[in-house]
Design a protein around this motif. Structure first.
Motif, PDB file in Angstrom:
ATOM      1  N   GLY A   5      72.063  93.299  98.155  1.00 27.95           N
ATOM      2  CA  GLY A   5      72.651  93.211  96.832  1.00 27.95           C
ATOM      3  C   GLY A   5      71.674  93.297  95.685  1.00 27.95           C
ATOM      4  O   GLY A   5      72.067  93.137  94.520  1.00 27.95           O
ATOM      5  N   LYS A   6      70.422  93.551  95.997  1.00 28.18           N
ATOM      6  CA  LYS A   6      69.410  93.627  94.946  1.00 28.18           C
ATOM      7  C   LYS A   6      68.715  94.979  94.957  1.00 28.18           C
ATOM      8  O   LYS A   6      68.757  95.718  95.944  1.00 28.18           O
ATOM      9  CB  LYS A   6      68.373  92.509  95.117  1.00 28.18           C
ATOM     10  N   GLU A   7      68.056  95.277  93.851  1.00 25.81           N
ATOM     11  CA  GLU A   7      67.315  96.524  93.768  1.00 25.81           C
ATOM     12  C   GLU A   7      66.001  96.393  94.530  1.00 25.81           C
ATOM     13  O   GLU A   7      65.481  95.306  94.735  1.00 25.81           O
ATOM     14  CB  GLU A   7      67.033  96.875  92.310  1.00 25.81           C
ATOM     15  N   ARG A   8      65.474  97.549  94.929  1.00 22.94           N
ATOM     16  CA  ARG A   8      64.174  97.564  95.582  1.00 22.94           C
ATOM     17  C   ARG A   8      63.113  97.102  94.594  1.00 22.94           C
ATOM     18  O   ARG A   8      63.117  97.521  93.436  1.00 22.94           O
ATOM     19  CB  ARG A   8      63.854  98.970  96.082  1.00 22.94           C
ATOM     20  N   GLU A   9      62.217  96.242  95.068  1.00 22.18           N
ATOM     21  CA  GLU A   9      61.183  95.737  94.185  1.00 22.18           C
ATOM     22  C   GLU A   9      59.792  95.919  94.794  1.00 22.18           C
ATOM     23  O   GLU A   9      59.624  95.908  96.021  1.00 22.18           O
ATOM     24  CB  GLU A   9      61.397  94.242  93.858  1.00 22.18           C
ATOM     25  N   PHE A  10      58.835  96.079  93.911  1.00 22.06           N
ATOM     26  CA  PHE A  10      57.441  96.223  94.308  1.00 22.06           C
ATOM     27  C   PHE A  10      56.923  94.905  94.866  1.00 22.06           C
ATOM     28  O   PHE A  10      57.246  93.836  94.360  1.00 22.06           O
ATOM     29  CB  PHE A  10      56.619  96.631  93.081  1.00 22.06           C
ATOM     30  N   VAL A  11      56.100  95.015  95.915  1.00 21.28           N
ATOM     31  CA  VAL A  11      55.479  93.831  96.501  1.00 21.28           C
ATOM     32  C   VAL A  11      53.957  93.890  96.349  1.00 21.28           C
ATOM     33  O   VAL A  11      53.344  92.969  95.815  1.00 21.28           O
ATOM     34  CB  VAL A  11      55.851  93.690  97.982  1.00 21.28           C
ATOM     35  N   ALA A  12      53.361  94.989  96.828  1.00 22.76           N
ATOM     36  CA  ALA A  12      51.901  95.087  96.809  1.00 22.76           C
ATOM     37  C   ALA A  12      51.482  96.546  96.933  1.00 22.76           C
ATOM     38  O   ALA A  12      52.236  97.369  97.439  1.00 22.76           O
ATOM     39  CB  ALA A  12      51.283  94.274  97.941  1.00 22.76           C
ATOM     40  N   ALA A  13      50.291  96.836  96.461  1.00 21.96           N
ATOM     41  CA  ALA A  13      49.756  98.184  96.577  1.00 21.96           C
ATOM     42  C   ALA A  13      48.247  98.106  96.759  1.00 21.96           C
ATOM     43  O   ALA A  13      47.604  97.122  96.364  1.00 21.96           O
ATOM     44  CB  ALA A  13      50.103  99.021  95.357  1.00 21.96           C
ATOM     45  N   ILE A  14      47.697  99.174  97.350  1.00 17.50           N
ATOM     46  CA  ILE A  14      46.267  99.254  97.570  1.00 17.50           C
ATOM     47  C   ILE A  14      45.823 100.681  97.322  1.00 17.50           C
ATOM     48  O   ILE A  14      46.503 101.635  97.720  1.00 17.50           O
ATOM     49  CB  ILE A  14      45.907  98.791  99.002  1.00 17.50           C
ATOM     50  N   THR A  15      44.709 100.844  96.619  1.00 16.47           N
ATOM     51  CA  THR A  15      44.235 102.181  96.316  1.00 16.47           C
ATOM     52  C   THR A  15      43.615 102.841  97.551  1.00 16.47           C
ATOM     53  O   THR A  15      43.398 102.184  98.567  1.00 16.47           O
ATOM     54  CB  THR A  15      43.206 102.134  95.182  1.00 16.47           C
ATOM     55  N   SER A  16      43.346 104.121  97.437  1.00 16.11           N
ATOM     56  CA  SER A  16      42.867 104.881  98.588  1.00 16.11           C
ATOM     57  C   SER A  16      41.562 104.309  99.138  1.00 16.11           C
ATOM     58  O   SER A  16      41.366 104.239 100.347  1.00 16.11           O
ATOM     59  CB  SER A  16      42.679 106.345  98.213  1.00 16.11           C
ATOM     60  N   SER A  17      40.687 103.890  98.276  1.00 19.78           N
ATOM     61  CA  SER A  17      39.401 103.355  98.713  1.00 19.78           C
ATOM     62  C   SER A  17      39.463 101.869  99.036  1.00 19.78           C
ATOM     63  O   SER A  17      38.461 101.288  99.444  1.00 19.78           O
ATOM     64  CB  SER A  17      38.370 103.559  97.601  1.00 19.78           C
ATOM     65  N   ALA A  18      40.657 101.279  98.849  1.00 17.86           N
ATOM     66  CA  ALA A  18      40.852  99.831  99.029  1.00 17.86           C
ATOM     67  C   ALA A  18      40.057  99.033  98.013  1.00 17.86           C
ATOM     68  O   ALA A  18      39.849  97.836  98.166  1.00 17.86           O
ATOM     69  CB  ALA A  18      40.498  99.381 100.441  1.00 17.86           C
ATOM     70  N   GLY A  19      39.646  99.724  96.953  1.00 18.55           N
ATOM     71  CA  GLY A  19      38.874  99.023  95.951  1.00 18.55           C
ATOM     72  C   GLY A  19      39.702  98.118  95.069  1.00 18.55           C
ATOM     73  O   GLY A  19      39.180  97.170  94.488  1.00 18.55           O
ATOM     74  N   ARG A  20      40.990  98.424  94.973  1.00 12.73           N
ATOM     75  CA  ARG A  20      41.858  97.636  94.123  1.00 12.73           C
ATOM     76  C   ARG A  20      43.168  97.336  94.830  1.00 12.73           C
ATOM     77  O   ARG A  20      43.695  98.172  95.553  1.00 12.73           O
ATOM     78  CB  ARG A  20      42.146  98.371  92.810  1.00 12.73           C
ATOM     79  N   THR A  21      43.671  96.149  94.589  1.00 11.88           N
ATOM     80  CA  THR A  21      44.968  95.755  95.119  1.00 11.88           C
ATOM     81  C   THR A  21      45.821  95.192  93.978  1.00 11.88           C
ATOM     82  O   THR A  21      45.287  94.696  92.974  1.00 11.88           O
ATOM     83  CB  THR A  21      44.836  94.698  96.218  1.00 11.88           C
ATOM     84  N   TYR A  22      47.107  95.304  94.158  1.00 14.43           N
ATOM     85  CA  TYR A  22      48.056  94.853  93.147  1.00 14.43           C
ATOM     86  C   TYR A  22      49.174  94.092  93.840  1.00 14.43           C
ATOM     87  O   TYR A  22      49.591  94.462  94.943  1.00 14.43           O
ATOM     88  CB  TYR A  22      48.642  96.051  92.392  1.00 14.43           C
ATOM     89  N   TYR A  23      49.674  93.062  93.191  1.00 11.82           N
ATOM     90  CA  TYR A  23      50.735  92.244  93.767  1.00 11.82           C
ATOM     91  C   TYR A  23      51.755  91.857  92.694  1.00 11.82           C
ATOM     92  O   TYR A  23      51.412  91.642  91.531  1.00 11.82           O
ATOM     93  CB  TYR A  23      50.168  90.954  94.356  1.00 11.82           C
ATOM     94  N   VAL A  24      52.989  91.705  93.141  1.00 14.63           N
ATOM     95  CA  VAL A  24      53.989  91.098  92.268  1.00 14.63           C
ATOM     96  C   VAL A  24      53.672  89.610  92.184  1.00 14.63           C
ATOM     97  O   VAL A  24      53.135  89.026  93.143  1.00 14.63           O
ATOM     98  CB  VAL A  24      55.415  91.356  92.823  1.00 14.63           C
ATOM     99  N   ASP A  25      53.955  89.015  91.057  1.00 16.74           N
ATOM    100  CA  ASP A  25      53.563  87.624  90.836  1.00 16.74           C
ATOM    101  C   ASP A  25      54.102  86.678  91.906  1.00 16.74           C
ATOM    102  O   ASP A  25      53.433  85.717  92.297  1.00 16.74           O
ATOM    103  CB  ASP A  25      54.032  87.147  89.456  1.00 16.74           C
ATOM    104  N   SER A  26      55.295  86.953  92.399  1.00 22.33           N
ATOM    105  CA  SER A  26      55.943  86.032  93.333  1.00 22.33           C
ATOM    106  C   SER A  26      55.247  85.935  94.689  1.00 22.33           C
ATOM    107  O   SER A  26      55.521  85.019  95.460  1.00 22.33           O
ATOM    108  CB  SER A  26      57.406  86.422  93.531  1.00 22.33           C
ATOM    109  N   VAL A  27      54.349  86.876  94.993  1.00 20.86           N
ATOM    110  CA  VAL A  27      53.667  86.830  96.295  1.00 20.86           C
ATOM    111  C   VAL A  27      52.166  86.612  96.168  1.00 20.86           C
ATOM    112  O   VAL A  27      51.475  86.485  97.183  1.00 20.86           O
ATOM    113  CB  VAL A  27      53.934  88.109  97.119  1.00 20.86           C
ATOM    114  N   LYS A  28      51.655  86.568  94.953  1.00 19.28           N
ATOM    115  CA  LYS A  28      50.219  86.367  94.757  1.00 19.28           C
ATOM    116  C   LYS A  28      49.787  85.046  95.393  1.00 19.28           C
ATOM    117  O   LYS A  28      50.423  84.027  95.223  1.00 19.28           O
ATOM    118  CB  LYS A  28      49.881  86.371  93.275  1.00 19.28           C
TER     119      LYS A  28
END
Length: 130
Positions: free
Chosen positions: A42-65
């Motif tokens: 019942g909810k829209e798809r939401e972003f959780v985490a991402a990682i760049t090709s070199s793994a140099g940077r990662t990103y997270y949604v606040d709820s999982v940090k």
């Protein structure tokens, strides 16, 4: 063409951990940025985490940090999502996604958008009971 196959989902209790894996086809996996998204009923798809090709940077949604960790093993063409301290609200189908088009000078807004990714897996169910 890139194929993504997720695994590692299941039924766990609150406070438990799971590690999701996403195996990718193709010889150029190391060039892709990778993301994890989720969709609860019942909810829209939401972003959780991402990682760049070199793994140099990662990103997270606040709820999982602080609870989730995204990582990758380019030698195995695999990206992982380690999920600790799981909560019932983490229950969802988790999708792996690949961004095969190089992007520079981009950040959270880019990697958290579904449209930034051009290949998607079929998803794996994660259910967290209270």
């Amino acid at each position: 063409q890139v194929q993504l196959v997720e695994s590692g989902g299941g039924l766990v209790q609150a406070g438990d951990s799971l590690r999701l894996s996403c195996a990718a086809s193709g010889p150029t996996f190391s060039r892709y940025a990778m993301g994890w998204f989720r969709q609860a009923p019942g909810k829209e798809r939401e972003f959780v985490a991402a990682i760049t090709s070199s793994a140099g940077r990662t990103y997270y949604v606040d709820s999982v940090k602080g609870r989730f960790t995204i990582s990758r093993d380019n030698a195995k063409n695999t990206v992982y999502l380690l999920m600790n301290s799981l909560k019932p609200e983490d229950t969802a189908v988790y999708y792996c996604a690949a961004d095969t088009r190089p992007a520079t000078f981009v950040g959270t807004q880019y990697y958290s958008a579904s449209r930034s990714y051009d290949y998607w897996g079929q998803g794996t169910q994660v259910t967290v009971s209270s």
